[in-house]
Design a protein around this motif. Structure first.
Motif, PDB file in Angstrom:
ATOM      1  N   VAL A 158       0.851  -1.182   0.000  1.00 18.48           N
ATOM      2  CA  VAL A 158       0.000   0.000   0.000  1.00 18.48           C
ATOM      3  C   VAL A 158       0.890   1.236   0.000  1.00 18.48           C
ATOM      4  N   VAL A 159       0.587   2.140  -0.902  1.00 20.02           N
ATOM      5  CA  VAL A 159       1.279   3.420  -0.981  1.00 20.02           C
ATOM      6  C   VAL A 159       0.247   4.504  -0.704  1.00 20.02           C
ATOM      7  N   SER A 160       0.685   5.690  -0.397  1.00 27.70           N
ATOM      8  CA  SER A 160      -0.284   6.754  -0.141  1.00 27.70           C
ATOM      9  C   SER A 160      -0.271   7.750  -1.291  1.00 27.70           C
ATOM     10  N   SER A 161      -1.439   8.292  -1.545  1.00 31.46           N
ATOM     11  CA  SER A 161      -1.568   9.340  -2.548  1.00 31.46           C
ATOM     12  C   SER A 161      -2.683  10.275  -2.113  1.00 31.46           C
ATOM     13  N   GLU A 162      -2.612  11.501  -2.581  1.00 28.90           N
ATOM     14  CA  GLU A 162      -3.583  12.510  -2.176  1.00 28.90           C
ATOM     15  C   GLU A 162      -4.956  12.207  -2.777  1.00 28.90           C
ATOM     16  N   PHE A 163      -5.974  12.245  -1.934  1.00 32.28           N
ATOM     17  CA  PHE A 163      -7.350  11.964  -2.367  1.00 32.28           C
ATOM     18  C   PHE A 163      -7.879  13.121  -3.202  1.00 32.28           C
ATOM     19  N   ASN A 164      -8.422  12.790  -4.374  1.00 34.12           N
ATOM     20  CA  ASN A 164      -9.014  13.785  -5.260  1.00 34.12           C
ATOM     21  C   ASN A 164     -10.377  13.250  -5.680  1.00 34.12           C
ATOM     22  N   SER A 165     -11.438  13.707  -5.026  1.00 31.37           N
ATOM     23  CA  SER A 165     -12.780  13.180  -5.281  1.00 31.37           C
ATOM     24  C   SER A 165     -13.236  13.447  -6.709  1.00 31.37           C
ATOM     25  N   GLU A 166     -12.837  14.575  -7.279  1.00 34.65           N
ATOM     26  CA  GLU A 166     -13.253  14.892  -8.654  1.00 34.65           C
ATOM     27  C   GLU A 166     -12.649  13.898  -9.645  1.00 34.65           C
ATOM     28  N   PHE A 167     -11.389  13.543  -9.458  1.00 37.67           N
ATOM     29  CA  PHE A 167     -10.737  12.573 -10.334  1.00 37.67           C
ATOM     30  C   PHE A 167     -11.454  11.227 -10.267  1.00 37.67           C
ATOM     31  N   ILE A 168     -11.730  10.761  -9.056  1.00 42.23           N
ATOM     32  CA  ILE A 168     -12.416   9.475  -8.881  1.00 42.23           C
ATOM     33  C   ILE A 168     -13.817   9.552  -9.489  1.00 42.23           C
ATOM     34  N   ALA A 169     -14.532  10.646  -9.281  1.00 45.39           N
ATOM     35  CA  ALA A 169     -15.890  10.800  -9.832  1.00 45.39           C
ATOM     36  C   ALA A 169     -15.869  10.758 -11.363  1.00 45.39           C
ATOM     37  N   ARG A 170     -14.828  11.326 -11.980  1.00 40.30           N
ATOM     38  CA  ARG A 170     -14.723  11.291 -13.454  1.00 40.30           C
ATOM     39  C   ARG A 170     -14.477   9.874 -13.974  1.00 40.30           C
ATOM     40  N   MET A 171     -13.886   9.032 -13.149  1.00 46.21           N
ATOM     41  CA  MET A 171     -13.610   7.650 -13.547  1.00 46.21           C
ATOM     42  C   MET A 171     -14.848   6.757 -13.463  1.00 46.21           C
ATOM     43  N   LEU A 172     -15.834   7.147 -12.691  1.00 43.10           N
ATOM     44  CA  LEU A 172     -16.985   6.284 -12.409  1.00 43.10           C
ATOM     45  C   LEU A 172     -17.646   5.691 -13.647  1.00 43.10           C
ATOM     46  N   PRO A 173     -17.892   6.459 -14.711  1.00 44.43           N
ATOM     47  CA  PRO A 173     -18.556   5.866 -15.877  1.00 44.43           C
ATOM     48  C   PRO A 173     -17.743   4.758 -16.550  1.00 44.43           C
ATOM     49  N   ARG A 174     -16.445   4.715 -16.312  1.00 41.83           N
ATOM     50  CA  ARG A 174     -15.575   3.722 -16.955  1.00 41.83           C
ATOM     51  C   ARG A 174     -15.376   2.461 -16.109  1.00 41.83           C
ATOM     52  N   LEU A 175     -15.888   2.460 -14.897  1.00 43.05           N
ATOM     53  CA  LEU A 175     -15.647   1.343 -13.987  1.00 43.05           C
ATOM     54  C   LEU A 175     -16.660   0.223 -14.166  1.00 43.05           C
ATOM     55  N   ASP A 176     -16.186  -0.995 -14.125  1.00 43.39           N
ATOM     56  CA  ASP A 176     -17.051  -2.164 -14.061  1.00 43.39           C
ATOM     57  C   ASP A 176     -17.193  -2.455 -12.563  1.00 43.39           C
ATOM     58  N   TRP A 177     -18.346  -2.115 -12.001  1.00 41.29           N
ATOM     59  CA  TRP A 177     -18.525  -2.183 -10.545  1.00 41.29           C
ATOM     60  C   TRP A 177     -18.288  -3.594 -10.013  1.00 41.29           C
ATOM     61  N   SER A 178     -18.748  -4.613 -10.711  1.00 38.48           N
ATOM     62  CA  SER A 178     -18.569  -5.974 -10.189  1.00 38.48           C
ATOM     63  C   SER A 178     -17.083  -6.346 -10.128  1.00 38.48           C
ATOM     64  N   ALA A 179     -16.295  -5.909 -11.112  1.00 38.83           N
ATOM     65  CA  ALA A 179     -14.858  -6.187 -11.097  1.00 38.83           C
ATOM     66  C   ALA A 179     -14.173  -5.419  -9.968  1.00 38.83           C
ATOM     67  N   ILE A 180     -14.568  -4.166  -9.771  1.00 36.92           N
ATOM     68  CA  ILE A 180     -13.988  -3.366  -8.673  1.00 36.92           C
ATOM     69  C   ILE A 180     -14.395  -3.958  -7.323  1.00 36.92           C
ATOM     70  N   LYS A 181     -15.639  -4.388  -7.210  1.00 36.10           N
ATOM     71  CA  LYS A 181     -16.126  -5.009  -5.964  1.00 36.10           C
ATOM     72  C   LYS A 181     -15.314  -6.274  -5.671  1.00 36.10           C
ATOM     73  N   GLN A 182     -15.066  -7.071  -6.705  1.00 35.42           N
ATOM     74  CA  GLN A 182     -14.276  -8.294  -6.539  1.00 35.42           C
ATOM     75  C   GLN A 182     -12.855  -7.964  -6.085  1.00 35.42           C
ATOM     76  N   ALA A 183     -12.238  -6.973  -6.715  1.00 38.41           N
ATOM     77  CA  ALA A 183     -10.890  -6.562  -6.326  1.00 38.41           C
ATOM     78  C   ALA A 183     -10.883  -6.048  -4.893  1.00 38.41           C
ATOM     79  N   ALA A 184     -11.900  -5.285  -4.534  1.00 38.05           N
ATOM     80  CA  ALA A 184     -12.000  -4.754  -3.171  1.00 38.05           C
ATOM     81  C   ALA A 184     -12.053  -5.894  -2.161  1.00 38.05           C
ATOM     82  N   THR A 185     -12.838  -6.902  -2.458  1.00 36.02           N
ATOM     83  CA  THR A 185     -12.943  -8.060  -1.571  1.00 36.02           C
ATOM     84  C   THR A 185     -11.587  -8.738  -1.412  1.00 36.02           C
ATOM     85  N   HIS A 186     -10.832  -8.861  -2.503  1.00 34.67           N
ATOM     86  CA  HIS A 186      -9.525  -9.521  -2.462  1.00 34.67           C
ATOM     87  C   HIS A 186      -8.504  -8.751  -1.630  1.00 34.67           C
TER      88      HIS A 186
END
Length: 122
Positions: A32-60
Motif C-alpha cells: 500500500v502506498v499513499s496518494s492525495e485523495f481527489n474526489s473529482e478525479f475518482i468521480a470522473r472515472m466512475l462511468p468507466r468502472l465495471d462495478w462488479s470487477a472493482i467489488k471483486q478486487a476490493a474483496t480480495h
C-alpha cells in the motif's frame, strides 16, 4: 501493478480471452502506498468502472464496497475514498489474472502482468 492500470476488462484481443471479459484478480503479495485523495478525479472515472470487477478486487484486498454502485456515489465521500484507496493506493506485487471462462492464468510478477503465455508465442 496498480489496480487502476488494469481495469479488469480485457481491452485487446488476447488469445483465449474475449474482449471486454472481466478477469479475476488473485493476489499473492500487495503493498500500500499513499496518494492525495481527489474526489473529482475518482468521480470522473466512475462511468468507466465495471462495478462488479472493482467489488471483486476490493474483496480480495480486504476493502468493503456496496454490492451495487450507489445512485448518489458522486456525493458519497466514504465510498469515493474507498475507491481511491483500491484504485490508486494498492500495488499488486505478485499474483495472477484469471479468465473465469477459459481458466487461463496470467502471472503478475514485480507488479507487471504478463498477458503473453508460452503457448501464445509464434
Amino acid at each position: 501493478m496498480k489496480l487502476l492500470t488494469y481495469n479488469f476488462l480485457t481491452s485487446k484481443c488476447i488469445r483465449g480471452v474475449k474482449i471486454g471479459f472481466p478477469l479475476k484478480l488473485n493476489i499473492v503479495e500487495k503493498k500500500v502506498v499513499s496518494s492525495e485523495f481527489n474526489s473529482e478525479f475518482i468521480a470522473r472515472m466512475l462511468p468507466r468502472l465495471d462495478w462488479s470487477a472493482i467489488k471483486q478486487a476490493a474483496t480480495h484486498i480486504g476493502a468493503d464496497l456496496p454490492a451495487t454502485m450507489p445512485e448518489d456515489i458522486s456525493s458519497d465521500s466514504e465510498t469515493l475514498q474507498k475507491l481511491h484507496h483500491i484504485l490508486l493506493e494498492v500495488d499488486i506485487v505478485e499474483g495472477t489474472l484469471e479468465c473465469p471462462e477459459t481458466g487461463r492464468l496470467f502471472p503478475i510478477s514485480d507488479g507487471i502482468p504478463n498477458m503473453l503465455l508460452n503457448e501464445d508465442e509464434v
